[in-house]
Design a protein around this motif. Structure first.
Motif, PDB file in Angstrom:
ATOM      1  N   GLN A 228       0.820  -1.214   0.000  1.00  0.00           N
ATOM      2  CA  GLN A 228       0.000   0.000   0.000  1.00  0.00           C
ATOM      3  C   GLN A 228       0.857   1.268   0.000  1.00  0.00           C
ATOM      4  O   GLN A 228       0.409   2.317  -0.461  1.00  0.00           O
ATOM      5  CB  GLN A 228      -0.944  -0.001   1.198  1.00  0.00           C
ATOM      6  N   ARG A 229       2.076   1.171   0.493  1.00  0.00           N
ATOM      7  CA  ARG A 229       2.976   2.323   0.492  1.00  0.00           C
ATOM      8  C   ARG A 229       3.573   2.572  -0.891  1.00  0.00           C
ATOM      9  O   ARG A 229       3.707   3.731  -1.322  1.00  0.00           O
ATOM     10  CB  ARG A 229       4.107   2.099   1.497  1.00  0.00           C
ATOM     11  N   ASP A 230       3.909   1.492  -1.598  1.00  0.00           N
ATOM     12  CA  ASP A 230       4.692   1.615  -2.825  1.00  0.00           C
ATOM     13  C   ASP A 230       3.901   1.357  -4.103  1.00  0.00           C
ATOM     14  O   ASP A 230       4.398   1.616  -5.202  1.00  0.00           O
ATOM     15  CB  ASP A 230       5.877   0.647  -2.793  1.00  0.00           C
ATOM     16  N   TRP A 231       2.667   0.839  -3.984  1.00  0.00           N
ATOM     17  CA  TRP A 231       1.889   0.483  -5.165  1.00  0.00           C
ATOM     18  C   TRP A 231       0.471   1.034  -5.057  1.00  0.00           C
ATOM     19  O   TRP A 231      -0.016   1.323  -3.964  1.00  0.00           O
ATOM     20  CB  TRP A 231       1.815  -1.042  -5.319  1.00  0.00           C
ATOM     21  N   VAL A 232      -0.193   1.178  -6.196  1.00  0.00           N
ATOM     22  CA  VAL A 232      -1.618   1.499  -6.246  1.00  0.00           C
ATOM     23  C   VAL A 232      -2.309   0.385  -7.038  1.00  0.00           C
ATOM     24  O   VAL A 232      -1.659  -0.344  -7.795  1.00  0.00           O
ATOM     25  CB  VAL A 232      -1.886   2.870  -6.899  1.00  0.00           C
ATOM     26  N   HIS A 233      -3.616   0.259  -6.859  1.00  0.00           N
ATOM     27  CA  HIS A 233      -4.351  -0.791  -7.558  1.00  0.00           C
ATOM     28  C   HIS A 233      -5.701  -0.276  -8.029  1.00  0.00           C
ATOM     29  O   HIS A 233      -6.198   0.755  -7.560  1.00  0.00           O
ATOM     30  CB  HIS A 233      -4.525  -2.025  -6.662  1.00  0.00           C
ATOM     31  N   SER A 234      -6.310  -0.989  -8.966  1.00  0.00           N
ATOM     32  CA  SER A 234      -7.591  -0.563  -9.529  1.00  0.00           C
ATOM     33  C   SER A 234      -8.345  -1.753 -10.117  1.00  0.00           C
ATOM     34  O   SER A 234      -7.760  -2.795 -10.432  1.00  0.00           O
ATOM     35  CB  SER A 234      -7.380   0.491 -10.626  1.00  0.00           C
ATOM     36  N   VAL A 235      -9.667  -1.579 -10.254  1.00  0.00           N
ATOM     37  CA  VAL A 235     -10.527  -2.480 -11.016  1.00  0.00           C
ATOM     38  C   VAL A 235     -11.179  -1.603 -12.076  1.00  0.00           C
ATOM     39  O   VAL A 235     -12.126  -0.861 -11.784  1.00  0.00           O
ATOM     40  CB  VAL A 235     -11.591  -3.152 -10.130  1.00  0.00           C
ATOM     41  N   PRO A 236     -10.681  -1.610 -13.317  1.00  0.00           N
ATOM     42  CA  PRO A 236     -11.153  -0.674 -14.335  1.00  0.00           C
ATOM     43  C   PRO A 236     -12.505  -1.051 -14.941  1.00  0.00           C
ATOM     44  O   PRO A 236     -12.998  -2.175 -14.738  1.00  0.00           O
ATOM     45  CB  PRO A 236     -10.047  -0.753 -15.393  1.00  0.00           C
ATOM     46  N   LYS A 237     -13.100  -0.119 -15.673  1.00  0.00           N
ATOM     47  CA  LYS A 237     -14.333  -0.386 -16.404  1.00  0.00           C
ATOM     48  C   LYS A 237     -14.080  -1.465 -17.456  1.00  0.00           C
ATOM     49  O   LYS A 237     -13.002  -1.525 -18.044  1.00  0.00           O
ATOM     50  CB  LYS A 237     -14.832   0.879 -17.106  1.00  0.00           C
ATOM     51  N   ARG A 238     -15.086  -2.284 -17.688  1.00  0.00           N
ATOM     52  CA  ARG A 238     -15.006  -3.314 -18.715  1.00  0.00           C
ATOM     53  C   ARG A 238     -16.388  -3.468 -19.352  1.00  0.00           C
ATOM     54  O   ARG A 238     -17.327  -3.917 -18.703  1.00  0.00           O
ATOM     55  CB  ARG A 238     -14.543  -4.654 -18.130  1.00  0.00           C
ATOM     56  N   VAL A 239     -16.503  -3.113 -20.626  1.00  0.00           N
ATOM     57  CA  VAL A 239     -17.791  -3.128 -21.319  1.00  0.00           C
ATOM     58  C   VAL A 239     -18.418  -4.524 -21.310  1.00  0.00           C
ATOM     59  O   VAL A 239     -19.633  -4.683 -21.147  1.00  0.00           O
ATOM     60  CB  VAL A 239     -17.626  -2.640 -22.772  1.00  0.00           C
ATOM     61  N   LYS A 240     -17.593  -5.540 -21.450  1.00  0.00           N
ATOM     62  CA  LYS A 240     -18.105  -6.904 -21.559  1.00  0.00           C
ATOM     63  C   LYS A 240     -18.454  -7.525 -20.206  1.00  0.00           C
ATOM     64  O   LYS A 240     -19.007  -8.622 -20.161  1.00  0.00           O
ATOM     65  CB  LYS A 240     -17.083  -7.779 -22.275  1.00  0.00           C
ATOM     66  N   ALA A 241     -18.140  -6.842 -19.125  1.00  0.00           N
ATOM     67  CA  ALA A 241     -18.437  -7.376 -17.786  1.00  0.00           C
ATOM     68  C   ALA A 241     -19.873  -7.006 -17.421  1.00  0.00           C
ATOM     69  O   ALA A 241     -20.124  -6.060 -16.677  1.00  0.00           O
ATOM     70  CB  ALA A 241     -17.452  -6.830 -16.760  1.00  0.00           C
ATOM     71  N   ALA A 242     -20.836  -7.765 -17.941  1.00  0.00           N
ATOM     72  CA  ALA A 242     -22.243  -7.408 -17.787  1.00  0.00           C
ATOM     73  C   ALA A 242     -22.860  -7.914 -16.492  1.00  0.00           C
ATOM     74  O   ALA A 242     -23.886  -7.400 -16.050  1.00  0.00           O
ATOM     75  CB  ALA A 242     -23.038  -7.957 -18.984  1.00  0.00           C
ATOM     76  N   ALA A 243     -22.252  -8.911 -15.862  1.00  0.00           N
ATOM     77  CA  ALA A 243     -22.839  -9.510 -14.665  1.00  0.00           C
ATOM     78  C   ALA A 243     -22.306  -8.853 -13.393  1.00  0.00           C
ATOM     79  O   ALA A 243     -21.389  -8.030 -13.420  1.00  0.00           O
ATOM     80  CB  ALA A 243     -22.545 -11.013 -14.646  1.00  0.00           C
ATOM     81  N   VAL A 244     -22.895  -9.242 -12.261  1.00  0.00           N
ATOM     82  CA  VAL A 244     -22.562  -8.655 -10.962  1.00  0.00           C
ATOM     83  C   VAL A 244     -21.321  -9.322 -10.376  1.00  0.00           C
ATOM     84  O   VAL A 244     -21.148 -10.541 -10.451  1.00  0.00           O
ATOM     85  CB  VAL A 244     -23.740  -8.802  -9.975  1.00  0.00           C
ATOM     86  N   ARG A 245     -20.456  -8.516  -9.782  1.00  0.00           N
ATOM     87  CA  ARG A 245     -19.316  -9.008  -9.020  1.00  0.00           C
ATOM     88  C   ARG A 245     -19.407  -8.461  -7.599  1.00  0.00           C
ATOM     89  O   ARG A 245     -19.699  -7.274  -7.397  1.00  0.00           O
ATOM     90  CB  ARG A 245     -17.997  -8.547  -9.637  1.00  0.00           C
ATOM     91  N   ILE A 246     -19.150  -9.307  -6.616  1.00  0.00           N
ATOM     92  CA  ILE A 246     -19.114  -8.894  -5.208  1.00  0.00           C
ATOM     93  C   ILE A 246     -17.724  -9.188  -4.673  1.00  0.00           C
ATOM     94  O   ILE A 246     -17.183 -10.271  -4.883  1.00  0.00           O
ATOM     95  CB  ILE A 246     -20.182  -9.624  -4.382  1.00  0.00           C
ATOM     96  N   ASN A 247     -17.155  -8.212  -3.977  1.00  0.00           N
ATOM     97  CA  ASN A 247     -15.791  -8.337  -3.476  1.00  0.00           C
ATOM     98  C   ASN A 247     -15.754  -7.999  -1.985  1.00  0.00           C
ATOM     99  O   ASN A 247     -16.356  -7.011  -1.549  1.00  0.00           O
ATOM    100  CB  ASN A 247     -14.865  -7.399  -4.255  1.00  0.00           C
ATOM    101  N   LEU A 248     -15.063  -8.828  -1.213  1.00  0.00           N
ATOM    102  CA  LEU A 248     -14.883  -8.603   0.214  1.00  0.00           C
ATOM    103  C   LEU A 248     -13.423  -8.323   0.483  1.00  0.00           C
ATOM    104  O   LEU A 248     -12.555  -9.121   0.108  1.00  0.00           O
ATOM    105  CB  LEU A 248     -15.310  -9.837   1.021  1.00  0.00           C
TER     106      LEU A 248
END
Length: 254
Positions: A228-248
């Protein structure tokens, strides 16, 4: 109450190539053990990934429970000085007596673990998979389609301490997850002072500054050390990702 049946974890080979024996020791290395890919990002940063952490059917059982029973909300947050609707649903669970979580000007209500017994089941399984871990808070996110996303950021709030361990369990639609190394102080200083841009790096060096995963249904990804100090992260937009995702994302409030 949902009950999980453990499944045998198989080695994975599709995420990253085997370590290069000629690789610079300062660059990241990859190991695979008992179905878990362990990536040493260097300088005390590490990522672990297990694509088959939970069985397929139990993952769907958890998914349907979470989708229907969690009190999801889509709050207004402040990003770069502007108010906007957060592009995903969220919920927060934490043990009593800890400091309130605040991010992007938003303070979510902290629900109790006892209100959602299946979350305690998943927490216990994460603790078993990560000996020595002690998570006491959980941020849930629901991505209802490809336009729902999270931009580049680091989970570096002070309440998590200097080397937070964050365990992420995913259900439903597969989504890309990117990690990118933060620019070095030397690079930032040169830009601020109008210096010449750094010389073009080789493809090998560029690859060592970023990582990508496809977070599968029932998978576990862990960021630890100084990630967390040295890196960043992301979950970008994706047109083909039409279904639901749940993340914990399980965290330890210090």
């Amino acid at each position: 109450m949902l009950k999980l049946k453990t499944t045998e974890r198989e080695p994975t080979n599709h995420l990253d190539p085997d370590p290069d024996p000629n690789q610079d020791p300062e660059e990241s290395t990859v190991e695979k053990t008992n179905g878990m890919t362990v990536i040493d990002l260097g300088n005390g940063s590490q990522v672990l990934y297990t694509p088959k952490f939970l069985s397929y059917q139990n993952s769907w059982d958890y998914f349907h429970y979470l989708d229907k029973n969690i009190p999801w909300t889509r709050p207004t947050v402040c990003v770069f000085g502007r108010s906007c609707i957060q592009p995903r649903d969220t919920c927060y669970v934490a043990s009593e007596g800890f400091p309130d979580l605040v991010y992007s000007g938003y303070q979510p209500h902290a629900y109790s673990w006892d209100e959602f017994p299946p979350l305690k089941e998943i927490l216990d399984l994460v603790h078993k998979a990560l000996p020595g871990s002690k998570f006491n808070s959980l941020l849930l996110n629901r991505y209802k389609g490809g336009n729902d996303h999270v931009g580049w950021h680091a989970d570096d709030e002070k309440l998590y301490g200097p080397t937070p361990e964050i365990a992420s369990v995913s259900f439903g639609c597969e989504r890309d997850f990117f990690l990118k190394k933060k620019p070095s102080k030397t690079t930032v200083h040169a830009k601020e002072n109008g210096g010449d841009p750094p010389s073009k790096r080789t493809k090998k060096n560029n690859d060592s500054d970023q990582r990508s995963f496809v977070l599968k249904h029932g998978s576990l990804l862990v960021m630890r050390g100084y990630t967390q100090r040295d890196w960043v992260h992301s979950v970008p937009k994706r047109v083909k990702a039409a279904a639901v995702r749940i993340n914990l994302t399980f965290r330890l409030i210090c």
